[in-house]
Scaffold this motif. Structure first.
Motif, PDB file in Angstrom:
ATOM      1  N   ASN A  35      27.469  46.776  26.352  1.00  0.00           N
ATOM      2  CA  ASN A  35      28.508  47.511  25.650  1.00  0.00           C
ATOM      3  C   ASN A  35      28.991  46.804  24.394  1.00  0.00           C
ATOM      4  OD1 ASN A  35      28.494  49.575  27.596  1.00  0.00           O
ATOM      5  ND2 ASN A  35      29.769  48.348  28.929  1.00  0.00           N
ATOM      6  N   ASP A 114      30.125  42.483  28.127  1.00  0.00           N
ATOM      7  CA  ASP A 114      30.551  43.636  28.907  1.00  0.00           C
ATOM      8  C   ASP A 114      29.336  44.524  29.151  1.00  0.00           C
ATOM      9  OD1 ASP A 114      32.222  45.577  30.121  1.00  0.00           O
ATOM     10  OD2 ASP A 114      32.391  46.647  28.212  1.00  0.00           O
ATOM     11  N   THR A 116      27.549  47.894  31.482  1.00  0.00           N
ATOM     12  CA  THR A 116      27.640  49.026  32.392  1.00  0.00           C
ATOM     13  C   THR A 116      26.341  49.019  33.184  1.00  0.00           C
ATOM     14  OG1 THR A 116      28.977  50.318  30.843  1.00  0.00           O
ATOM     15  CG2 THR A 116      27.812  51.546  32.574  1.00  0.00           C
TER      16      THR A 116
END
Length: 123
Positions: A35, A114, A116
């Motif tokens: 991200n 970060d 996902t």
């Protein structure tokens, strides 16, 4: 006799492809989306990648794609990078994610990138 041997081989191959519940085993896929453009600490991220890769191998993971930003061929997209992993089954992927070794790897990733992480079941 050759027909019987061929039939036996076909049945054996089918049995090997079945899991313990008697269902045909479907691969599990893990799609990891970054991200942000780059990890904040490259050395810590390299340690995460090394530990995560080793944990994945314990559960039969194969890296199908990694590193480069995808080519968007339809719709809106961004420059995020992706990793695509294939596991022998969705259960293998879940067990990898919740394993002690991957939990250790995640500690090295904390605060530097970060992600996902998406779990998909194959056909």
């Amino acid at each position: 006799m050759k027909t019987l041997s061929t039939l036996f081989t076909a049945v054996l191959v089918l049995m090997v492809s079945m899991n313990l519940s008697g269902q045909e085993s479907k691969p599990g896929y893990v799609l990891i989306k970054f991200n942000e453009p780059a990890p904040q600490n490259l050395e810590k991220f390299k340690q995460y990648a090394k530990l995560a890769g080793a944990a994945g191998k314990e559960f039969g993971a194969k890296t199908l794609s990694a590193g480069k930003a995808p080519e968007i061929i339809e719709g809106m997209g961004d420059d995020d990078k992706f990793v695509l992993l294939e596991f022998p089954s969705k259960a293998h992927a879940k067990n990898w994610y919740s394993s002690e070794n991957y939990s250790l790897a995640k500690k090295h990733r904390a605060g530097i990138v970060d992600l996902t992480i998406i779990l998909l079941e194959g056909r």
